[in-house]
Write a protein that holds these residues in place. Structure first.
Motif, PDB file in Angstrom:
ATOM      1  N   PRO A 121       0.819  -1.221   0.000  1.00  0.00           N
ATOM      2  CA  PRO A 121       0.000   0.000   0.000  1.00  0.00           C
ATOM      3  C   PRO A 121       0.851   1.270   0.000  1.00  0.00           C
ATOM      4  CG  PRO A 121       0.156  -0.871   2.224  1.00  0.00           C
ATOM      5  CD  PRO A 121       0.914  -1.835   1.332  1.00  0.00           C
ATOM      6  N   GLU A 122       0.187   2.390  -0.214  1.00  0.00           N
ATOM      7  CA  GLU A 122       0.838   3.693  -0.093  1.00  0.00           C
ATOM      8  C   GLU A 122       1.199   3.941   1.368  1.00  0.00           C
ATOM      9  OE1 GLU A 122       2.812   6.241  -0.566  1.00  0.00           O
ATOM     10  OE2 GLU A 122       1.728   6.788  -2.398  1.00  0.00           O
ATOM     11  N   SER A 123       2.250   4.701   1.587  1.00  0.00           N
ATOM     12  CA  SER A 123       2.706   5.008   2.942  1.00  0.00           C
ATOM     13  C   SER A 123       1.619   5.744   3.735  1.00  0.00           C
ATOM     14  CB  SER A 123       3.971   5.875   2.881  1.00  0.00           C
ATOM     15  OG  SER A 123       4.267   6.423   4.145  1.00  0.00           O
ATOM     16  N   ALA A 124       1.307   5.208   4.930  1.00  0.00           N
ATOM     17  CA  ALA A 124       0.326   5.878   5.798  1.00  0.00           C
ATOM     18  C   ALA A 124       0.866   7.219   6.275  1.00  0.00           C
ATOM     19  CB  ALA A 124       0.000   4.980   6.992  1.00  0.00           C
ATOM     20  N   ARG A 125       2.154   7.323   6.473  1.00  0.00           N
ATOM     21  CA  ARG A 125       2.754   8.598   6.892  1.00  0.00           C
ATOM     22  C   ARG A 125       2.567   9.662   5.807  1.00  0.00           C
ATOM     23  NH1 ARG A 125       6.212   7.723  11.415  1.00  0.00           N
ATOM     24  NH2 ARG A 125       6.683   5.517  11.724  1.00  0.00           N
ATOM     25  N   TYR A 126       2.742   9.263   4.542  1.00  0.00           N
ATOM     26  CA  TYR A 126       2.511  10.225   3.463  1.00  0.00           C
ATOM     27  C   TYR A 126       1.036  10.630   3.424  1.00  0.00           C
ATOM     28  CZ  TYR A 126       1.014  11.921  -1.001  1.00  0.00           C
ATOM     29  OH  TYR A 126       0.392  12.674  -1.959  1.00  0.00           O
ATOM     30  N   ASN A 127       0.132   9.662   3.538  1.00  0.00           N
ATOM     31  CA  ASN A 127      -1.299   9.952   3.432  1.00  0.00           C
ATOM     32  C   ASN A 127      -1.754  10.960   4.480  1.00  0.00           C
ATOM     33  OD1 ASN A 127      -2.100   8.503   1.159  1.00  0.00           O
ATOM     34  ND2 ASN A 127      -2.340   6.599   2.295  1.00  0.00           N
ATOM     35  N   VAL A 128      -1.321  10.806   5.730  1.00  0.00           N
ATOM     36  CA  VAL A 128      -1.761  11.762   6.754  1.00  0.00           C
ATOM     37  C   VAL A 128      -1.116  13.130   6.535  1.00  0.00           C
ATOM     38  CG1 VAL A 128      -2.269  10.021   8.511  1.00  0.00           C
ATOM     39  CG2 VAL A 128       0.028  10.991   8.388  1.00  0.00           C
ATOM     40  N   SER A 129       0.120  13.141   6.024  1.00  0.00           N
ATOM     41  CA  SER A 129       0.763  14.434   5.753  1.00  0.00           C
ATOM     42  C   SER A 129       0.053  15.173   4.631  1.00  0.00           C
ATOM     43  CB  SER A 129       2.237  14.228   5.393  1.00  0.00           C
ATOM     44  OG  SER A 129       2.379  13.649   4.101  1.00  0.00           O
ATOM     45  N   ALA A 130      -0.605  14.419   3.735  1.00  0.00           N
ATOM     46  CA  ALA A 130      -1.339  15.023   2.618  1.00  0.00           C
ATOM     47  C   ALA A 130      -2.810  15.235   2.945  1.00  0.00           C
ATOM     48  CB  ALA A 130      -1.204  14.137   1.379  1.00  0.00           C
ATOM     49  N   GLY A 131      -3.212  14.933   4.194  1.00  0.00           N
ATOM     50  CA  GLY A 131      -4.601  15.121   4.597  1.00  0.00           C
ATOM     51  C   GLY A 131      -5.516  13.961   4.259  1.00  0.00           C
ATOM     52  N   LYS A 132      -4.969  12.850   3.788  1.00  0.00           N
ATOM     53  CA  LYS A 132      -5.785  11.674   3.427  1.00  0.00           C
ATOM     54  C   LYS A 132      -5.855  10.716   4.620  1.00  0.00           C
ATOM     55  CE  LYS A 132      -4.146  12.083  -1.363  1.00  0.00           C
ATOM     56  NZ  LYS A 132      -3.407  11.400  -2.472  1.00  0.00           N
ATOM     57  N   VAL A 133      -6.505  11.188   5.686  1.00  0.00           N
ATOM     58  CA  VAL A 133      -6.532  10.425   6.937  1.00  0.00           C
ATOM     59  C   VAL A 133      -7.303   9.124   6.782  1.00  0.00           C
ATOM     60  CG1 VAL A 133      -7.223  10.484   9.361  1.00  0.00           C
ATOM     61  CG2 VAL A 133      -6.312  12.539   8.277  1.00  0.00           C
ATOM     62  N   ASP A 134      -8.436   9.154   6.066  1.00  0.00           N
ATOM     63  CA  ASP A 134      -9.249   7.942   5.897  1.00  0.00           C
ATOM     64  C   ASP A 134      -8.460   6.837   5.198  1.00  0.00           C
ATOM     65  OD1 ASP A 134     -11.367   9.146   7.129  1.00  0.00           O
ATOM     66  OD2 ASP A 134     -12.350   9.790   5.266  1.00  0.00           O
ATOM     67  N   GLU A 135      -7.689   7.210   4.159  1.00  0.00           N
ATOM     68  CA  GLU A 135      -6.877   6.218   3.456  1.00  0.00           C
ATOM     69  C   GLU A 135      -5.786   5.666   4.368  1.00  0.00           C
ATOM     70  OE1 GLU A 135      -5.448   7.406  -0.373  1.00  0.00           O
ATOM     71  OE2 GLU A 135      -7.278   8.532  -0.829  1.00  0.00           O
ATOM     72  N   ALA A 136      -5.206   6.534   5.181  1.00  0.00           N
ATOM     73  CA  ALA A 136      -4.180   6.078   6.123  1.00  0.00           C
ATOM     74  C   ALA A 136      -4.763   5.102   7.130  1.00  0.00           C
ATOM     75  CB  ALA A 136      -3.567   7.282   6.846  1.00  0.00           C
ATOM     76  N   VAL A 137      -5.975   5.382   7.636  1.00  0.00           N
ATOM     77  CA  VAL A 137      -6.626   4.486   8.602  1.00  0.00           C
ATOM     78  C   VAL A 137      -6.915   3.134   7.973  1.00  0.00           C
ATOM     79  CG1 VAL A 137      -8.727   4.114   9.962  1.00  0.00           C
ATOM     80  CG2 VAL A 137      -7.609   6.355   9.980  1.00  0.00           C
ATOM     81  N   LYS A 138      -7.410   3.138   6.722  1.00  0.00           N
ATOM     82  CA  LYS A 138      -7.676   1.872   6.026  1.00  0.00           C
ATOM     83  C   LYS A 138      -6.400   1.050   5.885  1.00  0.00           C
ATOM     84  CE  LYS A 138     -11.633   3.521   3.322  1.00  0.00           C
ATOM     85  NZ  LYS A 138     -12.124   3.840   1.953  1.00  0.00           N
ATOM     86  N   THR A 139      -5.305   1.722   5.529  1.00  0.00           N
ATOM     87  CA  THR A 139      -4.018   1.027   5.385  1.00  0.00           C
ATOM     88  C   THR A 139      -3.570   0.435   6.709  1.00  0.00           C
ATOM     89  OG1 THR A 139      -3.306   2.450   3.558  1.00  0.00           O
ATOM     90  CG2 THR A 139      -1.581   1.311   4.788  1.00  0.00           C
ATOM     91  N   LEU A 140      -3.652   1.219   7.773  1.00  0.00           N
ATOM     92  CA  LEU A 140      -3.224   0.752   9.095  1.00  0.00           C
ATOM     93  C   LEU A 140      -4.118  -0.385   9.600  1.00  0.00           C
ATOM     94  CD1 LEU A 140      -2.404   4.211  10.717  1.00  0.00           C
ATOM     95  CD2 LEU A 140      -0.761   2.452  10.039  1.00  0.00           C
ATOM     96  N   GLN A 141      -5.417  -0.302   9.322  1.00  0.00           N
ATOM     97  CA  GLN A 141      -6.330  -1.374   9.728  1.00  0.00           C
ATOM     98  C   GLN A 141      -6.016  -2.668   8.984  1.00  0.00           C
ATOM     99  OE1 GLN A 141     -10.115   0.508   8.911  1.00  0.00           O
ATOM    100  NE2 GLN A 141     -10.387   1.158  11.049  1.00  0.00           N
ATOM    101  N   TRP A 142      -5.677  -2.534   7.698  1.00  0.00           N
ATOM    102  CA  TRP A 142      -5.317  -3.726   6.914  1.00  0.00           C
ATOM    103  C   TRP A 142      -4.035  -4.363   7.426  1.00  0.00           C
ATOM    104  CZ3 TRP A 142      -1.335  -4.398   3.020  1.00  0.00           C
ATOM    105  CH2 TRP A 142      -1.439  -5.601   2.338  1.00  0.00           C
TER     106      TRP A 142
END
Length: 500
Positions: free
Chosen positions: A234-255
């Protein structure tokens, strides 16, 4: 009497109802407070990564992302294997052979900073995947090159693609818990060694029968396989939250948590959106300026020394420039041409075996590397490894048996490889998420300057004097070893920062 009894019952009923209403109101308040408390709980990506811990996802990550090193190593080591072949086919002089490596590193340098900027602005995954496709495509085209000019142009395009692939190290680092980074990241050297061994084996088996063009075509196979496997990462969760994509980061971390049979911390993921991402001002800000300048030189030396050791060994073997005390008849002939006239001297099987054994040296001291990182930290590990590399570069000048030279080359490759790995780790840890890929891009670009210079010393100057050619590598390592003591930050056990 009856009236008094009824009044008493009525009063008791009213009191009971009041008590019930009070209990219900108290329960609602507690439930409300509990919900408010749960909503107030927050966690960061760093806390989530540490809570999830190490598990099956990280094994998958280690295998797939580690395999990117196989691709990178094959593309770089390919130059050492085919140098005698293209020299013969196109009647090349020493400087023209050296220019092949330089053009690859030029492509890497130009695209290094650009790929880092894109990775910080638009995501790590896109850059690494694009690098796979780009490098595989142009590497395949290289095998059809009709002339020397086309060959060096296409190899420079391959270098550009490899620059994107190298961002996979950042993507991998951002998923690994802090206490495991010093173990897993050095083990990635195994994949670099596998890539080196694979391209040398292809040279041994394919070049004498089908030629160097088919060797390049077959070497593209790992890249094609990884293009499909990379979709599992998956895409980096750290990048996603830095870009404001919190929901995508949560999905990645949950997976990841479900794969590792773990759970996320209680509460909700909260990280500030980083508006200034991929900016060079972060790298040169007051908190990171000295670190950046020193790291740029460390990367220059890491690449200069590594590719110097690889190309020097190839050149020493091809031209029999070693001072060998028990040399056989073939290795007693010194192939020196004052007028630069071309000659055709393909590798003997013994030469392939020497390259193969020296490549195995890249993983021989990995346990020592892990121990140094955990005991002494990153800065001290870099200084010690660079100092030892300087000593071994000079030891190559002494007269020895062919077996002695193989051992020296084995140890030298181990040292320069370990140093390169530690520099990678330190860089990924010291820069914040907002500029981690850009920082890595700048560093890799400076490293390729070292890679561009190394061929002209290892492949051109070596013919004039072995000791004069090896001395610059030793001096550069010595200066860098001393300079590392000026680095202001030690990253051993430190969490990855989101911003500076």
């Amino acid at each position: 009497m009856m009236g008094d009894s009824m009044k008493l019952q009525l009063v008791s009923a009213i009191q009971l109802e009041e008590v019930t209403l009070q209990e219900q109101h108290s329960d609602k308040q507690q439930a409300s407070q509990s919900c408010t408390s749960a909503d107030d709980q927050t966690f960061s990506v760093e806390q989530a990564v540490e809570t999830i811990g190490f598990g099956r996802f990280h094994i998958l990550l280690f295998i797939i992302m580690g395999s990117t090193n196989v691709v990178e190593a094959m593309e770089i080591m390919l130059l050492a294997v085919i140098s005698p072949e293209i020299r013969c086919e196109w009647y090349l002089k020493d400087w023209q052979v050296a220019l092949v490596s330089t053009m690859v590193f030029l492509g890497f340098m130009v695209c290094g900073v650009f790929s880092g900027y894109i990775a910080d602005r638009y995501g790590r995954w896109k850059v690494v995947f694009g690098g796979f496709v780009w490098s595989a495509y142009f590497s395949l085209l290289t095998s059809f090159a009709p002339s020397y000019g086309w060959f060096i142009f296409l190899r420079s395009m391959v270098g550009c693609g490899v620059a994107g692939v190298s961002q996979g190290f950042v993507l991998k680092t951002e998923f690994i818990p802090a206490k495991y980074r010093a173990y897993l990241l050095p083990l990635a050297t195994i994949f670099w060694m596998l890539g080196s061994v694979l391209i040398i084996l292809l040279g041994m088996l394919v070049v004498p029968t089908l030629g160097w063009r088919w060797m390049i075509r077959l070497s593209v196979t790992p890249s094609v396989i990884l293009i499909f496997l990379f979709k599992l990462i998956p895409e980096s969760a750290r990048y996603n939250v830095s870009a404001g994509k919190v929901d995508e980061a949560v999905k990645t971390l949950q997976w990841i948590a479900s794969m590792n049979r773990a759970s996320l911390p209680p509460g909700r993921l909260v990280e500030p959106v980083l508006r200034q991402r991929g900016s060079w001002r972060i790298l040169l800000g007051s908190s990171l300026r000295r670190t950046s300048f020193l790291l740029w030189y460390s990367w220059f030396v890491a690449s200069f020394a590594y590719y110097g050791s690889v190309l020097s060994s190839s050149e020493l073997l091809e031209k029999n420039l070693l001072c060998v005390t028990n040399a056989d008849l073939e290795h007693q002939i010194k192939h020196k041409h004052e007028d630069g006239v071309c000659y055709c001297i393909p590798f003997e099987m013994k030469d392939y075996w020497t390259l193969l054994i020296s490549s195995l040296g890249e993983v021989a001291l990995v346990p020592l590397n892990i121990a140094m990182l955990n005991i002494f930290g990153r800065k001290m590990a870099m200084s010690v490894l660079q100092l030892l590399a300087a000593i071994f570069f000079m030891l190559v000048n002494i007269c020895s048996t062919m077996w002695g030279f193989t051992v020296l080359l084995f140890l030298l490759r181990s040292l320069v490889s370990m140093n390169f790995n530690v520099v990678y780790i330190y860089t990924a840890e010291v820069y914040p998420t907002a500029a981690r890929s850009l920082g890595m891009g700048f560093c890799t670009s400076f490293s390729r300057i070292g890679g561009m210079i190394a061929p002209f010393i290892a492949q051109v100057l070596m013919t004039q004097s072995v000791i004069v050619a090896l001395t610059p590598f030793a001096v550069a390592c010595l200066v860098c070893a001393l300079g590392n003591f000026l680095l202001p930050i030690e990253t051993k056990g430190r969490a990855l920062l989101q911003s500076s």
